[in-house]
Motif scaffolding. Sequence first.
Motif, PDB file in Angstrom:
ATOM      1  N   VAL A  23       0.843  -1.201   0.000  1.00  0.00           N
ATOM      2  CA  VAL A  23       0.000   0.000   0.000  1.00  0.00           C
ATOM      3  C   VAL A  23       0.879   1.253   0.000  1.00  0.00           C
ATOM      4  O   VAL A  23       0.648   2.188  -0.780  1.00  0.00           O
ATOM      5  CB  VAL A  23      -0.978   0.001   1.201  1.00  0.00           C
ATOM      6  CG1 VAL A  23      -1.546   1.390   1.460  1.00  0.00           C
ATOM      7  CG2 VAL A  23      -2.102  -1.003   0.958  1.00  0.00           C
ATOM      8  N   LEU A  24       1.892   1.291   0.851  1.00  0.00           N
ATOM      9  CA  LEU A  24       2.797   2.446   0.890  1.00  0.00           C
ATOM     10  C   LEU A  24       3.531   2.613  -0.438  1.00  0.00           C
ATOM     11  O   LEU A  24       3.691   3.738  -0.932  1.00  0.00           O
ATOM     12  CB  LEU A  24       3.799   2.302   2.040  1.00  0.00           C
ATOM     13  CG  LEU A  24       3.223   2.426   3.442  1.00  0.00           C
ATOM     14  CD1 LEU A  24       4.302   2.148   4.488  1.00  0.00           C
ATOM     15  CD2 LEU A  24       2.600   3.792   3.660  1.00  0.00           C
ATOM     16  N   LEU A  25       3.964   1.511  -1.024  1.00  0.00           N
ATOM     17  CA  LEU A  25       4.637   1.563  -2.313  1.00  0.00           C
ATOM     18  C   LEU A  25       3.698   2.107  -3.398  1.00  0.00           C
ATOM     19  O   LEU A  25       4.090   2.957  -4.208  1.00  0.00           O
ATOM     20  CB  LEU A  25       5.147   0.175  -2.695  1.00  0.00           C
ATOM     21  CG  LEU A  25       5.868   0.049  -4.028  1.00  0.00           C
ATOM     22  CD1 LEU A  25       7.152   0.881  -4.022  1.00  0.00           C
ATOM     23  CD2 LEU A  25       6.184  -1.408  -4.316  1.00  0.00           C
ATOM     24  N   LEU A  26       2.461   1.641  -3.400  1.00  0.00           N
ATOM     25  CA  LEU A  26       1.479   2.130  -4.373  1.00  0.00           C
ATOM     26  C   LEU A  26       1.221   3.624  -4.211  1.00  0.00           C
ATOM     27  O   LEU A  26       1.118   4.347  -5.204  1.00  0.00           O
ATOM     28  CB  LEU A  26       0.162   1.365  -4.230  1.00  0.00           C
ATOM     29  CG  LEU A  26       0.068   0.035  -4.942  1.00  0.00           C
ATOM     30  CD1 LEU A  26      -1.179  -0.720  -4.502  1.00  0.00           C
ATOM     31  CD2 LEU A  26       0.051   0.234  -6.448  1.00  0.00           C
ATOM     32  N   VAL A  27       1.103   4.083  -2.981  1.00  0.00           N
ATOM     33  CA  VAL A  27       0.901   5.514  -2.737  1.00  0.00           C
ATOM     34  C   VAL A  27       2.085   6.300  -3.292  1.00  0.00           C
ATOM     35  O   VAL A  27       1.902   7.345  -3.945  1.00  0.00           O
ATOM     36  CB  VAL A  27       0.678   5.805  -1.232  1.00  0.00           C
ATOM     37  CG1 VAL A  27       0.749   7.296  -0.943  1.00  0.00           C
ATOM     38  CG2 VAL A  27      -0.665   5.235  -0.780  1.00  0.00           C
ATOM     39  N   ALA A  28       3.291   5.798  -3.079  1.00  0.00           N
ATOM     40  CA  ALA A  28       4.488   6.473  -3.606  1.00  0.00           C
ATOM     41  C   ALA A  28       4.464   6.505  -5.134  1.00  0.00           C
ATOM     42  O   ALA A  28       4.755   7.543  -5.745  1.00  0.00           O
ATOM     43  CB  ALA A  28       5.750   5.782  -3.100  1.00  0.00           C
ATOM     44  N   VAL A  29       4.097   5.396  -5.751  1.00  0.00           N
ATOM     45  CA  VAL A  29       4.027   5.326  -7.214  1.00  0.00           C
ATOM     46  C   VAL A  29       3.002   6.332  -7.734  1.00  0.00           C
ATOM     47  O   VAL A  29       3.254   7.049  -8.715  1.00  0.00           O
ATOM     48  CB  VAL A  29       3.708   3.891  -7.692  1.00  0.00           C
ATOM     49  CG1 VAL A  29       3.331   3.864  -9.163  1.00  0.00           C
ATOM     50  CG2 VAL A  29       4.880   2.963  -7.411  1.00  0.00           C
ATOM     51  N   VAL A  30       1.840   6.402  -7.089  1.00  0.00           N
ATOM     52  CA  VAL A  30       0.809   7.353  -7.511  1.00  0.00           C
ATOM     53  C   VAL A  30       1.313   8.785  -7.369  1.00  0.00           C
ATOM     54  O   VAL A  30       1.106   9.621  -8.259  1.00  0.00           O
ATOM     55  CB  VAL A  30      -0.502   7.138  -6.714  1.00  0.00           C
ATOM     56  CG1 VAL A  30      -1.478   8.284  -6.931  1.00  0.00           C
ATOM     57  CG2 VAL A  30      -1.139   5.806  -7.098  1.00  0.00           C
TER      58      VAL A  30
ATOM     59  N   GLY B  71       1.541  10.245 -10.819  1.00  0.00           N
ATOM     60  CA  GLY B  71       0.257  10.911 -11.007  1.00  0.00           C
ATOM     61  C   GLY B  71      -0.832   9.996 -11.545  1.00  0.00           C
ATOM     62  O   GLY B  71      -1.909  10.457 -11.912  1.00  0.00           O
ATOM     63  N   GLU B  72      -0.565   8.708 -11.590  1.00  0.00           N
ATOM     64  CA  GLU B  72      -1.535   7.724 -12.097  1.00  0.00           C
ATOM     65  C   GLU B  72      -2.591   7.418 -11.034  1.00  0.00           C
ATOM     66  O   GLU B  72      -2.521   6.417 -10.328  1.00  0.00           O
ATOM     67  CB  GLU B  72      -0.814   6.434 -12.516  1.00  0.00           C
ATOM     68  CG  GLU B  72       0.062   6.587 -13.717  1.00  0.00           C
ATOM     69  CD  GLU B  72      -0.724   6.805 -14.995  1.00  0.00           C
ATOM     70  OE1 GLU B  72      -1.872   6.320 -15.101  1.00  0.00           O
ATOM     71  OE2 GLU B  72      -0.182   7.463 -15.900  1.00  0.00           O
ATOM     72  N   LEU B  73      -3.586   8.282 -10.945  1.00  0.00           N
ATOM     73  CA  LEU B  73      -4.619   8.145  -9.913  1.00  0.00           C
ATOM     74  C   LEU B  73      -5.436   6.864 -10.046  1.00  0.00           C
ATOM     75  O   LEU B  73      -5.975   6.373  -9.058  1.00  0.00           O
ATOM     76  CB  LEU B  73      -5.544   9.357  -9.943  1.00  0.00           C
ATOM     77  CG  LEU B  73      -4.887  10.695  -9.615  1.00  0.00           C
ATOM     78  CD1 LEU B  73      -5.900  11.820  -9.744  1.00  0.00           C
ATOM     79  CD2 LEU B  73      -4.261  10.669  -8.239  1.00  0.00           C
ATOM     80  N   LYS B  74      -5.498   6.315 -11.258  1.00  0.00           N
ATOM     81  CA  LYS B  74      -6.284   5.087 -11.441  1.00  0.00           C
ATOM     82  C   LYS B  74      -5.723   3.917 -10.629  1.00  0.00           C
ATOM     83  O   LYS B  74      -6.421   2.951 -10.375  1.00  0.00           O
ATOM     84  CB  LYS B  74      -6.384   4.724 -12.914  1.00  0.00           C
ATOM     85  CG  LYS B  74      -5.077   4.420 -13.576  1.00  0.00           C
ATOM     86  CD  LYS B  74      -5.252   4.194 -15.062  1.00  0.00           C
ATOM     87  CE  LYS B  74      -3.873   4.096 -15.712  1.00  0.00           C
ATOM     88  NZ  LYS B  74      -3.947   4.354 -17.122  1.00  0.00           N
ATOM     89  N   LEU B  75      -4.474   4.013 -10.195  1.00  0.00           N
ATOM     90  CA  LEU B  75      -3.888   2.950  -9.367  1.00  0.00           C
ATOM     91  C   LEU B  75      -4.447   2.940  -7.943  1.00  0.00           C
ATOM     92  O   LEU B  75      -4.288   1.952  -7.224  1.00  0.00           O
ATOM     93  CB  LEU B  75      -2.365   3.098  -9.315  1.00  0.00           C
ATOM     94  CG  LEU B  75      -1.616   2.889 -10.623  1.00  0.00           C
ATOM     95  CD1 LEU B  75      -0.133   3.189 -10.454  1.00  0.00           C
ATOM     96  CD2 LEU B  75      -1.816   1.472 -11.135  1.00  0.00           C
TER      97      LEU B  75
END
Length: 103
Positions: free
Chosen positions: A37-44, A48-52
């Motif tokens: 979850v933390l990694l995904l938040v960082a990626v977003v 800027g890929e909000l769809k993730l």
Amino acid sequence: MTMETRFRTFKEFYPFYLQEHANSTCRRLHFVGSSIVLLLVAVVMITGELKLLWLLPVVGYGFAWVGHFFFEHNRPATFKYPFFSLLGDWVMFRDMLTGRIAW
């Protein structure tokens, strides 16, 4: 304490939460899910890929629920205490990182 107990504060709830996560595999699965979850938040934030963002509950709850249903053999506290349970996930994550709770 049982699921019928009503908790008024997180301080009252957290010992129950830890009791519901006695199985080390369950705790580890929570940790993995929270880490992703933390990694995904960082990626977003970086891309800027909000769809993730739709993946956050799938990953976070997916790993946790596998831990509960297949290893802990109990019903996740999320169903009865959603806010306290979410907070408990992150406090347990911190406690595992700092060594206060065994892996």
